[in-house]
Write an enzyme that holds these catalytic residues in place. Structure first.
Site, PDB file in Angstrom:
ATOM      1  CG  ASP A   1      -1.959   1.022   1.203  1.00 62.24           C
ATOM      2  OD1 ASP A   1      -2.169   1.640   0.140  1.00 62.24           O
ATOM      3  OD2 ASP A   1      -2.757   0.883   2.015  1.00 62.24           O
TER       4      ASP A   1
ATOM      5  CG  ASP B   1      -3.160   3.945  -3.717  1.00 58.24           C
ATOM      6  OD1 ASP B   1      -3.997   3.353  -3.913  1.00 58.24           O
ATOM      7  OD2 ASP B   1      -3.350   4.829  -2.847  1.00 58.24           O
ATOM      8  CD  GLU B   2      -5.427  -0.861  -2.137  1.00 58.65           C
ATOM      9  OE1 GLU B   2      -5.285  -1.707  -1.128  1.00 58.65           O
ATOM     10  OE2 GLU B   2      -6.448  -0.161  -2.100  1.00 58.65           O
TER      11      GLU B   2
END
Length: 417
Positions: free
Chosen positions: A14, A110-111
């Site tokens: 993350d 973003d993860e």
């Protein structure tokens, strides 16, 4: 710490305060300062998309309105979003992950998950995660947290336990000690609506979910009740699937109103506009859905949703608009409205489903009967593939075909084209 004896070793990576971190990496003079990426700061609808940890230390948080954030932190530096910059950083990050294994599943910009069960880590999963974390810092100047666990749910939970730059291991046997005391709202997959339903059953902690009657949870929450019960015991059998993220499950659009609205005609106008955008996006992807959901947020930031499942394919603008307005009017109690959203769910390719006949559309289909008989005769004589009902045209992608930026970036990862 050796986790290689587990059946599976899953990492959840993350990125920390991603948009703000990308801006700080791009302009080092912003490092150490309270910054936030926001929408239009001149309008009330402007909200913070993300903020740096320096800003968070001053009480600033994501979704806070621009004017409130500036009042609370006058030195806050506001930046407009630069989506192409974030998209490039995301692609570079996932390229690094794929240099270790192809079993990488992006979840959002973003993860993502990594299945590193078969990766040679010299028996030390934590040291391996640390090397990935440091490489991303070294090459991209971006911080991240990594959760390590035997399944996706626990890995996701672990990555949230220490930020920024955390590495956390969460084993199944640790669930009763680390998760059960927590309130249900802190469980991944539990939102405000589900939390309220659980509370109505007297369930306030994750441990109470684990100890609840599974049949009761299923009767009250459906399949999600069974899923929550399993995950409260640390059970999650989902595989890391690099392809799963490309499956569109819903198409929606929402908007924050310029001011709190109580005029029903204006609210209907907003719902029609949202429905038009959703219909356009469905059309661009050749999709239809089986249900519709409207999202309502009032002036006090209280959220509620209303849904309806339909018999026939849902993709026409007028149908989406009519249903969304009906759902809204049936639940609206004259309170001022801040945000509205319209989503068509359970979507599928229009070419893969036939419309159900009813007394309302039988006449329309009856007109097509001679054509259908002709098609059947040609297929019987020349084969099933000689002619098909309907023609699937590949549409040119456009801004209207995009459901959200956090999903649009996934085009960068699609190697099937």
């Amino acid at each position: 710490m050796d986790l290689t004896k587990q059946n599976r070793i899953i990492f959840h990576l993350d990125m920390n305060s991603f948009y703000a971190s990308v801006e700080q990496a791009h302009d080092p003079s912003l490092k150490g300062k309270a910054i936030a990426v926001a929408g239009n700061p001149k309008e009330r609808r402007g909200i913070l998309v993300t903020c740096s940890y320096e800003a968070r230390a001053k009480g600033i948080y994501t979704t806070m309105s621009v004017w409130e954030a500036k009042r609370k932190c006058p030195e806050l530096i506001l930046l407009p979003p630069n989506f192409e910059r974030y998209r490039a950083a995301s692609k570079a990050m996932f390229d690094i992950l794929r240099s270790y294994t192809q079993l990488v599943e992006p979840v959002s910009i973003d993860e993502g998950y990594m299945d590193v069960s078969d990766v040679d880590m010299d028996g030390d999963a934590v040291a391996f995660a640390k090397s990935i974390q440091q490489r991303i810092i070294r090459e991209l100047d971006l911080p991240c947290s990594i959760g390590i666990a035997p399944n996706k749910f626990l890995a996701k939970t672990a990555s949230n336990m220490k930020k920024p730059m955390g590495i956390t291991v969460l084993r199944k046997r640790e669930v009763p000690h680390k998760l059960w005391p927590l309130p249900v709202i802190e469980m991944h997959g539990v939102g405000e609506s589900t939390s309220n339903k659980l509370e109505s059953l007297g369930i306030k902690t994750i441990g109470q979910i684990a100890n609840a009657n599974p049949d009761l949870l299923k009767s009250k929450l459906g399949k999600s009740g069974t899923r929550l019960h399993n995950r409260s015991h640390g059970i999650d059998n989902r595989a890391v699937d690099p392809e799963s993220i490309f499956e569109t499950k819903s198409v929606g659009n929402s908007t924050t109103l310029p001011y709190d609205e109580t005029n029903i005609d204006e609210l209907r106008k907003v719902l029609r506009k949202l429905s038009s955008k959703v219909a356009s996006r469905l059309d661009s992807k050749n999709l239809a859905g089986r249900s519709i959901t409207i999202h309502i947020r009032d002036a006090n930031w209280k959220n509620k949703t209303r849904s309806k499942t339909v018999i026939n394919r849902l993709f026409k603008e007028e149908d989406i608009s009519q249903l969304s307005i009906q759902l809204f009017e049936s639940s609206w109690e004259d309170e001022p409205i801040r945000l509205l959203g319209v989503t068509v769910n359970n979507v599928f390719d229009k070419g893969e489903s036939m419309e159900q006949l009813s007394i309302f559309n039988f006449e329309e289909h009856a007109k097509e009967e001679p054509i259908l008989r002709l098609v059947e005769q040609l297929q019987d004589k020349f084969g099933k593939t000689i002619i098909k009902r309907g023609m699937k045209i590949k549409k040119n992608p456009s801004l209207e075909s995009k459901t959200s930026f956090s999903k649009d970036f996934l085009d960068d990862h699609d190697n099937r084209k």
